[in-house]
Enzyme design. Structure first.
Site, PDB file in Angstrom:
ATOM      1  N   GLU A  33      -3.486  -0.287   8.202  1.00  0.00           N
ATOM      2  CA  GLU A  33      -2.347   0.086   9.043  1.00  0.00           C
ATOM      3  C   GLU A  33      -2.526  -0.519  10.421  1.00  0.00           C
ATOM      4  O   GLU A  33      -3.626  -0.500  10.981  1.00  0.00           O
ATOM      5  CB  GLU A  33      -2.237   1.615   9.244  1.00  0.00           C
ATOM      6  CG  GLU A  33      -1.835   2.385   8.038  1.00  0.00           C
ATOM      7  CD  GLU A  33      -1.717   3.888   8.305  1.00  0.00           C
ATOM      8  OE1 GLU A  33      -1.490   4.288   9.466  1.00  0.00           O
ATOM      9  OE2 GLU A  33      -1.879   4.645   7.339  1.00  0.00           O
ATOM     10  N   ASN A  76      -7.500   1.378  10.021  1.00  0.00           N
ATOM     11  CA  ASN A  76      -6.227   1.616  10.708  1.00  0.00           C
ATOM     12  C   ASN A  76      -6.494   1.503  12.197  1.00  0.00           C
ATOM     13  O   ASN A  76      -7.368   2.209  12.727  1.00  0.00           O
ATOM     14  CB  ASN A  76      -5.675   3.013  10.409  1.00  0.00           C
ATOM     15  CG  ASN A  76      -5.210   3.142   8.966  1.00  0.00           C
ATOM     16  OD1 ASN A  76      -5.256   2.171   8.194  1.00  0.00           O
ATOM     17  ND2 ASN A  76      -4.777   4.330   8.590  1.00  0.00           N
ATOM     18  N   GLU A 118      -7.605   8.303   6.622  1.00  0.00           N
ATOM     19  CA  GLU A 118      -7.887   8.892   7.935  1.00  0.00           C
ATOM     20  C   GLU A 118      -8.436  10.321   7.873  1.00  0.00           C
ATOM     21  O   GLU A 118      -7.790  11.272   8.354  1.00  0.00           O
ATOM     22  CB  GLU A 118      -6.632   8.857   8.807  1.00  0.00           C
ATOM     23  CG  GLU A 118      -6.111   7.459   9.085  1.00  0.00           C
ATOM     24  CD  GLU A 118      -5.039   7.423  10.176  1.00  0.00           C
ATOM     25  OE1 GLU A 118      -4.591   8.481  10.631  1.00  0.00           O
ATOM     26  OE2 GLU A 118      -4.659   6.306  10.587  1.00  0.00           O
ATOM     27  N   ARG A 132       0.866  -1.183   0.000  1.00  0.00           N
ATOM     28  CA  ARG A 132       0.000   0.000   0.000  1.00  0.00           C
ATOM     29  C   ARG A 132       0.903   1.233   0.000  1.00  0.00           C
ATOM     30  O   ARG A 132       1.707   1.417   0.921  1.00  0.00           O
ATOM     31  CB  ARG A 132      -0.882  -0.001   1.258  1.00  0.00           C
ATOM     32  CG  ARG A 132      -1.677   1.270   1.407  1.00  0.00           C
ATOM     33  CD  ARG A 132      -2.512   1.323   2.687  1.00  0.00           C
ATOM     34  NE  ARG A 132      -3.183   2.608   2.732  1.00  0.00           N
ATOM     35  CZ  ARG A 132      -3.258   3.406   3.796  1.00  0.00           C
ATOM     36  NH1 ARG A 132      -2.722   3.031   4.948  1.00  0.00           N
ATOM     37  NH2 ARG A 132      -3.869   4.561   3.728  1.00  0.00           N
ATOM     38  N   HIS A 156      -3.108  10.906   1.036  1.00  0.00           N
ATOM     39  CA  HIS A 156      -2.545  10.644   2.365  1.00  0.00           C
ATOM     40  C   HIS A 156      -1.921  11.954   2.845  1.00  0.00           C
ATOM     41  O   HIS A 156      -0.717  12.041   3.071  1.00  0.00           O
ATOM     42  CB  HIS A 156      -1.549   9.477   2.305  1.00  0.00           C
ATOM     43  CG  HIS A 156      -1.304   8.812   3.636  1.00  0.00           C
ATOM     44  ND1 HIS A 156      -1.407   7.456   3.830  1.00  0.00           N
ATOM     45  CD2 HIS A 156      -0.940   9.319   4.843  1.00  0.00           C
ATOM     46  CE1 HIS A 156      -1.124   7.156   5.097  1.00  0.00           C
ATOM     47  NE2 HIS A 156      -0.833   8.275   5.736  1.00  0.00           N
ATOM     48  N   TYR A 189      -4.712   1.475  16.006  1.00  0.00           N
ATOM     49  CA  TYR A 189      -3.547   1.645  16.884  1.00  0.00           C
ATOM     50  C   TYR A 189      -3.915   1.450  18.354  1.00  0.00           C
ATOM     51  O   TYR A 189      -3.184   0.813  19.092  1.00  0.00           O
ATOM     52  CB  TYR A 189      -2.896   3.017  16.653  1.00  0.00           C
ATOM     53  CG  TYR A 189      -2.210   3.084  15.294  1.00  0.00           C
ATOM     54  CD1 TYR A 189      -0.958   2.504  15.111  1.00  0.00           C
ATOM     55  CD2 TYR A 189      -2.832   3.671  14.196  1.00  0.00           C
ATOM     56  CE1 TYR A 189      -0.331   2.528  13.873  1.00  0.00           C
ATOM     57  CE2 TYR A 189      -2.204   3.692  12.953  1.00  0.00           C
ATOM     58  CZ  TYR A 189      -0.960   3.113  12.793  1.00  0.00           C
ATOM     59  OH  TYR A 189      -0.351   3.116  11.568  1.00  0.00           O
TER      60      TYR A 189
HETATM   61  C1  FCB Z   1      -1.471   7.075  10.945  1.00  0.00           C
HETATM   62  C2  FCB Z   1      -1.057   7.600   9.594  1.00  0.00           C
HETATM   63  C3  FCB Z   1       0.267   7.080   9.117  1.00  0.00           C
HETATM   64  C4  FCB Z   1       1.269   6.943  10.233  1.00  0.00           C
HETATM   65  C5  FCB Z   1       0.676   6.212  11.411  1.00  0.00           C
HETATM   66  C6  FCB Z   1       1.622   6.004  12.562  1.00  0.00           C
HETATM   67  O1  FCB Z   1      -2.324   7.984  11.561  1.00  0.00           O
HETATM   68  O2  FCB Z   1      -2.030   7.290   8.634  1.00  0.00           O
HETATM   69  O3  FCB Z   1       0.700   7.907   8.082  1.00  0.00           O
HETATM   70  O4  FCB Z   1       1.813   8.145  10.549  1.00  0.00           O
HETATM   71  O5  FCB Z   1      -0.458   6.878  11.872  1.00  0.00           O
END
Ligand code: FCB
Length: 477
Positions: free
Chosen positions: A375, A303, A173, A84, A128, A305
């Site tokens: 992500e 994504n 995002e 990607r 992006h 985290y």
């Molecule tokens: C996300 C972003 C990516 C990267 C990660 C850690 O928010 O999409 O570009 O910076 O965090």
């Protein structure tokens, strides 16, 4: 409810699962002045004193603009069959629109040829975060016109690259662009204005809708989706505070973090529970906009985290580990970091159960919609040891736990179709500059040497086996 952190059995992923790595143009390409590229909002922001740690910029980054073939070799060496990447809008349209810059497009043709030669399937993100500065000068995403310029750009890129790219991600995002970029101003373009952030929210979604239609018109059989950063909201019920207030806070926080984007995309309406200040005002939402936004997705990019945790507390008298809740949440509720849970160097909680819950919730809310984790990964304090190796055990643990959570979710019915690790390379981590390293491959920014970290071997093994090994009873230290 889940138990992903205990040792167990190896867990297989569904057959045909996509295994890849992700990057983004401004974070890795460098060569910001090459071949007619125009400036983006991130060039401007990074040059503004005090905005990016250490004054770092994307001018050189990983120099992937010149080293793309080597980076494709890294993917091949790891046995990853998917990549990607994002297309830099100001390379293709240096002034945002008008005159197309063929030399900028040609870079992506070279990259795609390199991927094709190595049997690696591309997924292209169109936006992006590197908006052409010329469009920012005309209002950026706060201006409705930008959504139409995005559709023109999407049409041009899809027309030129559509014979080599089948998977397209319109916007990465949108929440972070609206919130970090326009509500609190810690990302480009550095605006801190609620009304602007609300307008940007709507125009990014509209841009997604118009851009999707443009890609579909240009590429028959294209798979088109959007990537959202999604944050499960968890609550700790206790004797303090009222359970109703906590539930109300959960709904408002969920609407602010997730529903503001998910609901328009999946159901064609903005969420009732969202804080009013975050909602685009009615006069911005024109007839037909929501239908454009809600055109069926071919997949959703997720994504993940970290989750958000809420509990009863006093926002005006915060205790250790507490934070004020999302604006609009009232009734004695605070956000907090549960004790005993680990954090990454970003300060983000490590909570793989959140990924499991998120994937199952999305699969229930959008039955049958393929989900790709576009992500997931972590920053770690990586260094090259005297043997020339980067032994990033923390990242291996993070990936192991999250891959196990993803595999369990797939086993339990989530429509998960693939996983792209963030990131292939250490890179320009936005306002943190080069200090935060997210790669499975280490980059020595002085020499541009790439050193695959121990985590890349772990990830390659999972991808090759299509199976995550049993979690160890104890983690190596
Ligand atoms: C996300 C972003 C990516 C990267 C990660 C850690 O928010 O999409 O570009 O910076 O965090």
């Amino acid at each position: 409810m889940t138990n992903v952190t205990s040792p167990g059995e190896p867990l297989a992923f569904p057959p045909g699962f996509t295994w890849g790595a992700a990057t983004a143009a401004y974070q890795i390409e460098g060569a910001t002045g090459a071949d007619g590229r125009g400036p983006s909002v991130w060039d401007t922001f990074a040059r503004t004193p005090g905005k990016v740690r250490g004054g770092d910029t994307g001018d050189v980054a990983c120099d992937s603009y010149h080293r793309y073939a080597q980076d494709a070799d890294l993917l091949r060496a790891l046995g990853l069959r998917a990549y990607r990447f994002s297309v830099s809008w100001p390379r293709v349209f240096p002034a945002g629109g008008g005159q197309l810059n063929q030399a900028g497009l040609d870079y992506y043709k070279r990259l795609l040829d390199a991927l094709q030669e190595r049997g690696i399937a591309p997924a292209a993100t169109l936006f992006h975060w590197d908006l052409p500065q010329a469009l920012q000068d005309r209002g950026g995403w706060a201006a409705r016109d930008t959504a139409f310029r995005f559709a023109d750009y999407a049409a041009a890129v899809a027309g030129a690259l559509g014979d080599q790219v089948n998977r397209w991600i319109t916007v990465n995002e949108p929440l972070v662009v609206a919130h970090n970029g326009h509500r609190i101003g810690v990302h480009a373009p550095g605006v801190a204005d609620n009304a602007v952030a609300a307008a940007v929210t709507h125009h990014l979604l509209l841009g997604h809708g118009l851009g999707s239609a443009a890609v579909r018109a240009a590429v028959s059989g294209a798979e088109v989706g959007i990537t959202l950063n999604l944050t499960p909201v968890r609550v700790a019920v206790s004797a303090n505070g009222s359970a109703e207030a906590l539930e109300r806070a959960r709904r408002v926080t969920d609407a602010a973090l997730n529903g503001l984007f998910l609901e328009p995309l999946l159901s064609g309406r903005y969420p009732q529970d969202a804080p009013p200040a975050m909602l685009p005002p009615a006069e911005l939402v024109r007839d037909g906009d929501l239908a454009t936004i809600a055109a069926p997705l071919d997949f959703l990019g997720v994504n993940y985290y970290s989750p958000a945790h809420l509990r009863a507390g006093d926002p005006d008298n915060l205790r250790r580990g507490e934070d004020r809740p999302t604006p609009g949440v009232d009734g004695g509720v605070v956000q907090y970091q549960p004790e005993g849970m680990e954090h990454t160097p970003m300060g983000w909680l490590i909570d793989p159960d959140g990924l499991y819950e998120l994937l199952l919730r999305l699969s229930a809310d959008a039955p049958g919609l393929p989900l790709y984790i576009t992500e997931n990964g972590c920053a770690a304090e990586d260094y090259v040891n005297p043997d020339g190796q980067v032994n990033d055990l923390e990242r291996i643990k993070f990936l192991h736990l999250h891959l196990a959570a993803a595999a369990r979710a797939a086993r339990d019915g989530a429509t998960l179709a693939g996983y792209y690790v963030w990131s292939l390379l250490d890179n320009f981590e936005w306002a943190y500059g080069y200090q935060k390293r997210f790669g499975i491959v280490y980059v020595d920014f002085a020499t541009q040497q790439r050193i695959p970290k121990a985590s890349s071997a772990f990830f390659a093994q999972v991808a090759r086996d299509n199976c995550v090994p049993a979690l160890p009873a104890a983690w190596p230290v």
